[in-house]
Design an enzyme around this catalytic site. Structure first.
Site, PDB file in Angstrom:
ATOM      1  N   ASP A  84      -8.349  20.097 -12.937  1.00 26.76           N
ATOM      2  CA  ASP A  84      -8.666  18.775 -13.480  1.00 26.76           C
ATOM      3  C   ASP A  84      -8.316  18.823 -14.968  1.00 26.76           C
ATOM      4  O   ASP A  84      -9.008  19.467 -15.756  1.00 26.76           O
ATOM      5  CB  ASP A  84     -10.155  18.470 -13.254  1.00 26.76           C
ATOM      6  CG  ASP A  84     -10.530  17.067 -13.717  1.00 26.76           C
ATOM      7  OD1 ASP A  84      -9.822  16.500 -14.583  1.00 26.76           O
ATOM      8  OD2 ASP A  84     -11.552  16.544 -13.232  1.00 26.76           O
ATOM      9  N   ARG A 127       0.856  -1.194   0.000  1.00 25.35           N
ATOM     10  CA  ARG A 127       0.000   0.000   0.000  1.00 25.35           C
ATOM     11  C   ARG A 127       0.892   1.246   0.000  1.00 25.35           C
ATOM     12  O   ARG A 127       0.593   2.238  -0.651  1.00 25.35           O
ATOM     13  CB  ARG A 127      -0.936   0.006   1.224  1.00 25.35           C
ATOM     14  CG  ARG A 127      -1.622   1.343   1.418  1.00 25.35           C
ATOM     15  CD  ARG A 127      -2.878   1.326   2.298  1.00 25.35           C
ATOM     16  NE  ARG A 127      -2.850   0.385   3.381  1.00 25.35           N
ATOM     17  CZ  ARG A 127      -2.168   0.550   4.533  1.00 25.35           C
ATOM     18  NH1 ARG A 127      -1.461   1.640   4.754  1.00 25.35           N
ATOM     19  NH2 ARG A 127      -2.214  -0.376   5.464  1.00 25.35           N
ATOM     20  N   TYR A 140     -17.183  18.186 -13.980  1.00 22.03           N
ATOM     21  CA  TYR A 140     -17.667  16.796 -14.111  1.00 22.03           C
ATOM     22  C   TYR A 140     -18.705  16.482 -13.017  1.00 22.03           C
ATOM     23  O   TYR A 140     -18.510  16.844 -11.846  1.00 22.03           O
ATOM     24  CB  TYR A 140     -16.451  15.859 -14.018  1.00 22.03           C
ATOM     25  CG  TYR A 140     -16.799  14.414 -13.876  1.00 22.03           C
ATOM     26  CD1 TYR A 140     -17.530  13.756 -14.858  1.00 22.03           C
ATOM     27  CD2 TYR A 140     -16.412  13.700 -12.754  1.00 22.03           C
ATOM     28  CE1 TYR A 140     -17.865  12.425 -14.716  1.00 22.03           C
ATOM     29  CE2 TYR A 140     -16.733  12.355 -12.615  1.00 22.03           C
ATOM     30  CZ  TYR A 140     -17.467  11.723 -13.594  1.00 22.03           C
ATOM     31  OH  TYR A 140     -17.790  10.407 -13.453  1.00 22.03           O
ATOM     32  N   LYS A 195      -8.954   7.968 -18.695  1.00 27.58           N
ATOM     33  CA  LYS A 195      -9.284   8.600 -19.976  1.00 27.58           C
ATOM     34  C   LYS A 195      -8.055   8.611 -20.895  1.00 27.58           C
ATOM     35  O   LYS A 195      -7.520   7.570 -21.200  1.00 27.58           O
ATOM     36  CB  LYS A 195      -9.860   9.992 -19.705  1.00 27.58           C
ATOM     37  CG  LYS A 195     -10.977   9.990 -18.638  1.00 27.58           C
ATOM     38  CD  LYS A 195     -12.159   9.191 -19.067  1.00 27.58           C
ATOM     39  CE  LYS A 195     -13.254   8.935 -18.065  1.00 27.58           C
ATOM     40  NZ  LYS A 195     -13.230   9.397 -16.738  1.00 27.58           N
TER      41      LYS A 195
HETATM   42  C1  LIG Z   1     -13.152  15.471 -16.045  1.00 28.82           C
HETATM   43  C2  LIG Z   1     -13.249  14.262 -15.162  1.00 28.82           C
HETATM   44  N1  LIG Z   1     -12.719  14.298 -13.930  1.00 28.82           N
HETATM   45  C3  LIG Z   1     -12.794  13.244 -13.098  1.00 28.82           C
HETATM   46  C4  LIG Z   1     -13.438  12.077 -13.462  1.00 28.82           C
HETATM   47  C5  LIG Z   1     -13.523  10.945 -12.489  1.00 28.82           C
HETATM   48  O1  LIG Z   1     -12.659   9.905 -12.847  1.00 28.82           O
HETATM   49  P1  LIG Z   1     -12.903   8.354 -12.536  1.00 28.82           P
HETATM   50  O2  LIG Z   1     -14.094   7.921 -13.308  1.00 28.82           O
HETATM   51  O3  LIG Z   1     -11.612   7.714 -12.981  1.00 28.82           O
HETATM   52  O4  LIG Z   1     -13.120   8.245 -11.057  1.00 28.82           O
HETATM   53  C6  LIG Z   1     -13.989  11.988 -14.738  1.00 28.82           C
HETATM   54  C7  LIG Z   1     -14.687  10.757 -15.147  1.00 28.82           C
HETATM   55  O5  LIG Z   1     -15.425  10.709 -16.085  1.00 28.82           O
HETATM   56  C8  LIG Z   1     -13.897  13.109 -15.618  1.00 28.82           C
HETATM   57  O6  LIG Z   1     -14.440  13.088 -16.853  1.00 28.82           O
END
Ligand SMILES: Cc1ncc(COP(=O)(O)O)c(C=O)c1O
Length: 372
Positions: free
Chosen positions: A163, A39, A91, A188
């Protein structure tokens, strides 16, 4: 391609192995090779973290079990009573984390259109500790001027988290514009092959690095070695993939803008995008995501059910083209009134443009639009 990785010391393997182990043998009591328990440390994860820190221009990176786990860890830099200014069409899962989980712990959030610098400045309070920005936003692809908002936040004594999932570090590197922390859903573009869920936080400030290292181990939402290996493989081809995502998206966006059945197209690479000039300054290429409107929910439904090559699915950033309906899929957790406020309409379709042959993608769009 190379950052964070050295040939495996025990065998010379060129590719960092998947260290699928939970623990490490110790030479003697109190003597070990820097690895005690998986971990806390794992060599595959460390290689990925070194790689991500380098490609974002940060000093250290921390890999988590998902993008949301990375965001959750970053938010532990704050404490009860702290206020956060947040991009208003972030998001949906970020909004859910902030509103449904973190408000329980007396965190406070103000959602603002961070493309409006005066509104952003006005949203700060004496208790504001963080500005959380997403650019381009999902799904309306609105941009925030990163250099300008970083200056505002820093002048108010707050730090900036960006982000960068939608752009990827090939297209945009927020730390170069003054951001303090970058978060990613590695699920992604960084992984890029739709076969892993993961997240990362990349930091530059020593106090942030120390805390994120501590909390990654203390809360334990780590990325496993198999997923770390998959993302590391993904980042080796990130520039090639992003060039193709950018090029294909530009071709499709121009086609959609000309099509009589498409009422509006959102893509920063189009001169009609209100922030096209900012996109040219801040991004290298314009990314792989396009949103567009088809006039009614019924049109969107027919179109989405009509695509053949494109896959109707949530998520984005894979080599294959994915298509979705934000209002009922990715943003279903956002209340309808808020969706309306931030421009997510019932007739909106989002495409994560893959790296297929552009002619095949155009043919699929064309035949699906014919069904409306
Ligand atoms: C812009 C953005 N930030 C964060 C996330 C969250 O990521 P995760 O699905 O890997 O938890 C997403 C997921 O679609 C996203 O599109």
């Amino acid at each position: 391609m190379h950052a964070g990785q050295v040939p495996d010391p025990s065998t010379g393997a060129v590719i960092t192995p998947i260290y699928q182990t939970s623990t490490y043998v110790q030479d003697a009591l109190g003597e070990h090779k820097g690895f005690e328990y998986a971990r806390t440390q794992n060599p595959t994860r460390s290689a990925l973290e070194g790689n991500l820190a380098a490609i974002e221009g940060g000093k250290a990176a921390f890999a988590f079990a998902s993008g949301m786990a990375a965001e959750g860890a970053v938010m532990t830099l704050l404490q009860a009573g702290d206020h956060v200014v947040v991009t208003d069409n972030t998001y949906g899962g970020t909004y859910r984390l902030f509103e449904r989980v973190l408000r329980k712990y007396q965190f406070d959030f103000t959602y603002v259109d961070t493309s409006d610098l005066e509104a952003t400045r006005a949203a700060f309070r004496p208790t504001t500790k963080m500005l959380f920005v997403e650019t381009p936003t999902n799904p309306v692809l609105r941009l925030t001027d990163l250099a300008a908002v970083c200056e505002i936040a820093h002048s108010k004594g707050a730090f900036v988290v960006v982000d960068n999932t939608f752009a990827s570090p090939y297209v945009q590197r927020p730390i170069e514009f003054g951001a303090d922390i970058v978060v990613h859903s590695t699920t992604k573009f960084l992984n890029g092959h739709s076969d892993s869920v993961g997240g990362a936080a990349i930091a530059v400030r020593e106090d942030h690095i120390e805390w994120l290292k501590f909390v990654q181990n203390a809360e334990g939402a780590i990325l496993g070695p198999m997923d770390a290996w998959l993302v590391l493989r993904g980042t080796k081809t990130l520039p090639l993939r992003m060039e193709r995502h950018n090029a294909n998206a530009q071709i499709l966006a121009e086609y959609l803008e000309r099509h009589p059945k498409v009422t509006r197209v959102y893509y920063p690479g189009l001169p009609s995008h209100p922030q096209h000039e900012l996109a040219r300054r801040q991004m290298r290429g314009f990314g792989g995501i396009i949103s567009f409107e088809l006039g009614s929910f019924e049109n969107a439904r027919r179109f989405l059910n009509g695509v053949e090559l494109m896959a109707l699915a949530e998520s984005l950033g894979g080599v294959e083209t994915l298509i979705s309906h934000p209002a009922s899929m990715t943003h279903a957790s956002v209340p309808p009134e808020r969706r309306a406020q931030i421009g997510i309409t019932e007739d909106m379709v989002r495409v994560s443009v893959g790296i297929e042959d552009a002619d095949d993608l155009l043919a699929d769009l064309s035949q699906a639009l014919d069904r409306i």
